[in-house]
Design a protein around this motif. Structure first.
Motif, mmCIF file in Angstrom:
data_model
loop_
_atom_site.group_PDB
_atom_site.id
_atom_site.type_symbol
_atom_site.label_atom_id
_atom_site.label_comp_id
_atom_site.label_asym_id
_atom_site.label_seq_id
_atom_site.Cartn_x
_atom_site.Cartn_y
_atom_site.Cartn_z
ATOM 1 N N GLU A 167 0.750 -1.198 -0.065
ATOM 2 C CA GLU A 167 -0.127 -0.076 0.051
ATOM 3 C C GLU A 167 0.784 1.513 0.206
ATOM 4 O OE1 GLU A 167 -3.394 1.036 -0.149
ATOM 5 O OE2 GLU A 167 -2.505 2.788 0.030
ATOM 6 N N ARG A 168 0.476 2.165 -0.880
ATOM 7 C CA ARG A 168 1.563 3.312 -1.099
ATOM 8 C C ARG A 168 1.201 4.458 0.088
ATOM 9 N NH1 ARG A 168 0.623 5.855 -6.681
ATOM 10 N NH2 ARG A 168 -1.753 6.224 -6.941
ATOM 11 N N GLU A 169 0.160 4.446 0.569
ATOM 12 C CA GLU A 169 -0.329 5.464 1.802
ATOM 13 C C GLU A 169 0.267 4.794 3.180
ATOM 14 O OE1 GLU A 169 -1.296 8.522 1.367
ATOM 15 O OE2 GLU A 169 -1.438 8.152 -0.864
ATOM 16 N N THR A 224 3.018 -1.086 3.969
ATOM 17 C CA THR A 224 2.488 0.200 3.677
ATOM 18 C C THR A 224 3.716 1.246 3.495
ATOM 19 O OG1 THR A 224 2.332 0.669 6.073
ATOM 20 C CG2 THR A 224 0.406 -0.257 4.989
ATOM 21 N N TRP A 225 3.250 2.394 3.100
ATOM 22 C CA TRP A 225 4.257 3.471 2.810
ATOM 23 C C TRP A 225 5.286 2.954 1.713
ATOM 24 C CZ3 TRP A 225 3.378 8.268 2.739
ATOM 25 C CH2 TRP A 225 4.249 9.227 2.932
ATOM 26 N N SER A 226 4.919 1.972 0.960
ATOM 27 C CA SER A 226 5.706 1.206 -0.014
ATOM 28 C C SER A 226 4.945 1.315 -1.702
ATOM 29 C CB SER A 226 5.750 -0.340 0.279
ATOM 30 O OG SER A 226 6.239 -0.254 1.716
ATOM 31 N N GLU A 227 5.978 1.413 -2.530
ATOM 32 C CA GLU A 227 5.534 1.033 -3.888
ATOM 33 C C GLU A 227 6.227 0.051 -4.551
ATOM 34 O OE1 GLU A 227 4.088 4.661 -6.030
ATOM 35 O OE2 GLU A 227 4.902 5.740 -4.366
ATOM 36 N N LYS A 250 10.319 0.365 -0.037
ATOM 37 C CA LYS A 250 9.713 0.899 1.247
ATOM 38 C C LYS A 250 10.248 2.188 1.626
ATOM 39 C CE LYS A 250 9.529 -2.191 4.723
ATOM 40 N NZ LYS A 250 10.000 -2.989 5.781
ATOM 41 N N LYS A 251 9.333 2.952 1.166
ATOM 42 C CA LYS A 251 9.879 4.313 1.830
ATOM 43 C C LYS A 251 10.064 4.560 3.458
ATOM 44 C CE LYS A 251 6.018 5.716 -0.524
ATOM 45 N NZ LYS A 251 4.790 6.560 -0.918
ATOM 46 N N THR A 305 -5.726 -1.410 -7.171
ATOM 47 C CA THR A 305 -5.252 0.153 -6.806
ATOM 48 C C THR A 305 -6.277 1.069 -6.734
ATOM 49 O OG1 THR A 305 -4.720 0.030 -9.270
ATOM 50 C CG2 THR A 305 -2.759 -0.284 -7.808
ATOM 51 N N THR A 346 0.967 2.347 -14.067
ATOM 52 C CA THR A 346 0.850 1.031 -13.298
ATOM 53 C C THR A 346 0.645 -0.222 -14.616
ATOM 54 O OG1 THR A 346 -0.131 2.301 -11.736
ATOM 55 C CG2 THR A 346 -0.339 0.200 -11.697
#
Lengths: 683, 328
Positions: free
Chosen positions: A188-190, A231-234, A251-252, A349, A526
């Motif tokens: 999840e990017r958020e 999470t916080w990942s893309e 992983k940000k 997504t 994407t």
């Protein structure tokens, strides 16, 4: 070489192959427009010199009896090639190849030519359609002679699954697979999973509290032993093919040590920097520079928003670091790249909301009390910026009258032609909530009411009875320019009431725009990343909209929820579960057969011009700098043919689609084969 | 006449460049003379059609036939030389694929003649036009009929070998002559019938020393409009529409080496059926835009698509199967 004549069997010469031609009536689908018996007789007589030894017709070729007819001929007559003239290969190629296989014939020696989609369904002139069907059969016969036996590739399937997107679709899919005992990476990017559903207060038509039904699933996903939550990942790169994908996930840096963090929230409380929250609060509320998007976030760990953090921008502050009771703040964290191997991928997504500023006559962004649907969701949410009070933009005035405009950016040739599926019910829900909480008069402006699912229409009837006024007509304008008494200080809805047949001006205090669902702004990237295609609208394309709605054209990649088009929550959840079922089916097979339709580069003919290098949607082409030639990885190639068409040197050929096969088929379609034979007979 | 094998070379609709290329093989021409008895070669020696007609069928061992088939005379000679020759080589671009004269297939024959007889450089004050038959007191005079389209040699008669190039490079001609001589002495084997000889199997790029990268094209420019051509980078990557990627190797990439784009005179690479279509899909594949308006703008950089993609190949292209454009 182009100048070589295409070999042709002349009369008197024994054809190399024994071909069976089978013409399907498809009930009346084909037979009503094409004279099936005539095509059968013609093929048996005029294509004899090309090797046709038997030619039959049957009511439903795809039925068991039809298939048995083919199997029997293969065994009794020793057929070496089969041409079935019926529907599109998309539907029944597998069926007839299967029949050939059962009878001991290599399935790739069977050609299915379409005389339904390409002939009977698109023509009305029976005579001309019959002639065209003959040409199509003739093309198939010329081609099938040049087919070669192929063997499918077998590859093992990795049991892990990558689920991209942590909204309700992704959560549902991840839980189904994890509960079946297989590992899942949920990306999840958020900072938190939950998606759009976490922003809502009530859900239609039951008025369940969204959080109450969603958060248990979020918690379950967050703590599941089989789910690795990222999470916080893309996802930044995907290589490989069905059963064996390798995904690289960024992983940000959170700047929070999740080993130490207890999620106590002191950092968020003490952070001095307030930022308008454009994502979760839809711009209506604030968050801090270190934040979790909402109290029930999963995981509970906050992230630091670098561009807004005073420490990162000015080098001072460190309030969060100083006050964290477990010393969990770590400003030295770096982005990490994680590589995971998975057998299948589910894309979930979701969507973005249509930007209502694009319709300037509705005034969003210019007239303060015009709200978007997502803003209104936050207004009504008990955990939202107003604690659930429905108030005007000033933060205190309750509206006396509210307008809800449907189809904003949907069903509109200027924006999106499609129906966003959820807006009717969402707007009805808004009307109910406004009525319930403020007692205001509500007007809904609709084009058509679409209340098709379970208990939807009942809810609509209920809201009608509550006294909400429904006006049928597309709103022309929302304006604050008062012309009539009673309009001063109001927003005026200018609309043609198409049922009453007159223009209306309706002054209200608040306007809610039920904005369209649109593909994610980065949907094209994407799609490219995962090797998928988007429709002209930008939604991902499913393999078959009716019969295979959660599969994509790329094997091993599935799609669930709004990524393929607007859906309500029940449909989204159903798709998440369906995609999971498809993945579990794949995992249980342990290995998979890959279509042997592959492109390959003739290394002698390739001069390394590199035109093909960037074209492959599956990243199957690699370039050897040392030898200056390109090569195709057969395990990655999906046989789409893009590179075959693009290669200027003709150095790339596709199995099953050689120049010889295609040109022979064209000769057959143009009846050149028949003409040559006639000429030979005449001579 | 000696007992040496017989050699012939003929020009149909062509410019004469192929003959010059043959003469350009230098002292190798002496080998031709030593090994062959030259029986028919209009550009080099005097011979009459009736002398050829008098030969036995198959008497000529090697015939290099250049030029396309445009007139009735061309067609007659093609049939005659086919009958008289053991090895008939479709020599050069005109015979093999129609070459520049083949571009006339885009125009009506009458328009071609009108253009030829009324250009600004033509001194023709009376507006004279050729007549294929003309009555004079002695009887009627005929000149060969100008046919509707240019055809390649193999569209008229069967051909044993193809030798591409406009013209074929002299060193390639020399190598082919040497091979045939060796084969005559049993020291070498001829390639299978229908093969392309005197050229490579890959493309011009294979012989081009320029640096090639993953291709993306943002614009096409005409070479005369480029201020400075990077001497080391692939021309196509500089936006210069170089036909090298689809063109058969064999010339040694002469043009790209001196910063001129390949125009495709060596014809389609092995395995390419329609040269122009191949190039069009290839160029289109690497245009770096998804915006229709911008793509249009980029494509406007190729003002003459027929000339760009079919300069040498129109008569041989798959399109030839359709009606000539002027017959629409």
């Amino acid at each position: 070489m182009s100048s070589q004549p295409i070999p042709l069997h002349l009369p008197g010469e024994e054809p190399a192959e024994k071909i069976g031609v089978y013409v399907c009536h498809c009930g009346t689908n084909i037979a009503a427009t094409v004279d099936v018996a005539e095509v059968r007789d013609w093929a048996g007589q005029r294509l004899e010199d090309s090797g046709v030894v038997v030619s039959r017709d049957y009511k439903f070729m795809c039925s068991s009896l039809g298939q048995e007819l083919i199997e029997k001929d293969i065994k009794d007559l020793g057929l070496t090639r089969v041409v079935v003239a019926a529907c599109s290969p998309h539907l029944h190629e597998g069926t007839f190849r299967g029949a050939c296989k059962r009878a001991g014939l290599n399935p790739y020696l069977c050609e299915l030519v379409s005389i339904r989609e390409q002939v009977s369904w698109v023509h009305t002139d029976r005579h001309a359609a019959t002639d065209k069907a003959k040409a199509v059969v003739s093309g198939g016969v010329e081609r099938v002679v040049r087919n070669t036996p192929l063997e499918p590739l077998r590859v093992p399937i990795h049991p892990a699954t990558l689920v991209v997107g942590g909204g309700i679709a992704g959560i549902q899919a991840a839980l189904e697979i994890a509960n079946a005992g297989f590992p899942v990476y949920l990306v999840e990017r958020e900072p938190s999973i939950g998606g759009h559903m976490a922003q809502f207060d009530k859900t239609f038509p039951t008025l369940d509290c969204a959080a109450c039904i969603l958060t248990p699933r979020m918690v379950e996903a967050g703590g599941h032993p089989n789910i690795t939550l990222l999470t916080w990942s893309e996802v930044v790169d995907v290589k490989g093919y069905v059963g064996n994908f390798v995904a690289t996930i960024k992983k940000k840096a959170r700047y929070v040590n999740t080993e130490l963090c207890t999620g106590c929230g002191i950092c968020q409380e003490k952070c001095p920097k307030k930022i308008v929250d454009e994502v979760y609060e839809a711009g209506l509320g604030y968050r801090k520079a270190v934040y979790t998007p909402f109290p029930q976030a999963v995981p509970k760990y906050p992230v630091i928003d670098v561009p807004n953090c005073t420490f990162f921008q000015k080098g001072t502050c460190r309030a969060c670091e100083k006050l964290c009771p477990t010393n969990a703040i770590d400003f030295t964290q770096k982005d990490e790249l994680l590589t995971v191997e998975v057998g299948n991928i589910i894309l979930a997504t979701g969507y973005d909301l249509f930007d209502a500023r694009r319709i300037p006559q509705y005034g969003y962004g210019r007239l303060a009390n015009v709200f978007t649907s997502l803003e209104f969701e936050r207004l009504t949410n008990a955990a939202g910026p107003t604690n659930g009070d429905i108030v005007l933009r000033d933060g205190k005035t309750k509206p006396q009258s509210v307008a809800v405009i449907h189809c904003v950016g949907s069903r509109d040739r200027n924006y999106n032609n499609y129906c966003s599926a959820i807006c009717c019910m969402q707007s009805v829900k808004f009307a109910h909530l406004v009525k319930e909480r403020t007692g205001a008069q509500v007007y809904n402006f609709y084009i058509d009411m679409r209340t098709t699912a379970k208990a939807y229409d009942e809810f609509y009837q209920r809201v009608l009875e509550e006294g909400t006024l429904f006006v049928r007509g597309r709103v022309a304008e929302v304006t604050d320019a008062a012309r009539l008494p009673g309009e001063a200080g109001k927003l005026i809805i200018q609309v043609e009431d198409t049922l009453a047949g007159k223009q209306r001006r309706i002054p209200v205090d608040m306007v809610i725009l039920s904005a369209a669902l649109e593909p994610r702004r980065d949907a094209k990237q994407t799609a490219h990343l995962f090797g998928l295609s988007c429709s002209a609208d930008g939604w991902m394309i499913e393999k078959h909209v009716k019969l295979d709605p959660v599969a994509t054209m790329t094997e091993g990649i599935f799609a669930a929820g709004c990524v393929t088009g607007p859906k309500d929550i029940p449909n989204t959840v159903a798709q998440g579960a369906a995609a999971a079922a498809r993945v579990l089916g794949m995992i249980q097979r342990r290995e998979i057969e890959l279509e042997p339709i592959k492109a390959s580069v003739n290394q002698e003919q390739c001069s390394g011009c590199r035109i093909c290098n960037n074209l492959c949607p599956f990243n199957a082409i690699l370039f050897h700098e040392d030898r200056m030639v390109s090569e195709i990885n057969p395990a990655l190639c999906q046989g789409c043919g893009t590179c075959v068409a693009a290669c200027p040197a003709g150095a790339i050929s596709g199995t099953g689609f050689s120049n010889e096969q295609i040109l022979s088929q064209i000769d057959g379609l143009l009846m050149l084969n028949v003409a040559r034979q006639s000429a030979a007979v005449a001579a | 006449m000696s007992g040496k094998p017989k050699f012939a070379m003929y020009w149909a609709s062509s410019c004469g460049g192929c003959e010059i290329a043959v003469l350009n093989i230098g002292e190798k021409i002496l080998d031709v003379d030593a090994n062959f008895d030259v029986v028919f070669w209009p550009v080099a020696m005097d011979a009459k059609y009736k002398d050829v007609e008098a030969l036995e069928d198959g008497a000529i061992t090697l015939c290099l036939f250049n030029g396309g088939i445009r007139t009735a005379e061309n067609e007659h000679l093609a049939h005659l030389l086919r009958r008289k020759s053991k090895i008939l080589v479709s020599f050069g671009s005109c015979a093999t694929e129609g070459c520049v004269p083949g571009l006339a297939n885009l125009s009506r024959p009458q328009d071609v003649i009108d253009t030829a007889f009324s250009t600004i450089s033509t001194d023709n004050p009376q507006g004279v036009r050729p007549a294929f038959e003309y009555a004079v007191p002695e009887g009627s005079i005929r000149i060969p009929v100008f046919q509707n389209v240019v055809r390649t040699l193999d569209q008229v008669v069967a051909v044993d070998y193809y030798m591409p190039g406009c013209p074929p490079e002299s060193h390639q001609i020399a190598a082919v002559v040497e091979l045939v001589i060796k084969a005559l002495h049993g020291q070498a084997e001829l390639p299978p019938k229908g093969a392309t000889i005197g050229a490579g199997a890959s493309t011009c790029c294979d012989e081009c020393p320029r640096q090639r990268n993953v291709k993306t094209i943002k614009q096409f420019v005409r070479i005369q409009d480029v201020e400075r051509i990077d001497p080391d980078l692939c021309l196509l990557e500089q936006g210069i529409p170089c036909n090298g990627p689809a063109t058969r190797s064999g010339c040694g990439a002469l043009c790209p080496k001196v910063s001129a784009q390949c125009i495709g005179c060596y014809g389609p690479a092995e395995g390419v059926v329609d040269y122009g279509a191949r190039l069009i899909t290839a160029f289109a594949s690497v245009i770096d835009s998804k915006d229709p308006a911008e793509i249009e703008r980029i494509l406007d950089g190729i003002p003459d698509p027929a000339g760009q993609f079919y300069r040498f190949n129109l008569a041989k292209s798959l399109l030839r199967a359709g009606k000539p454009a002027w017959a629409a």
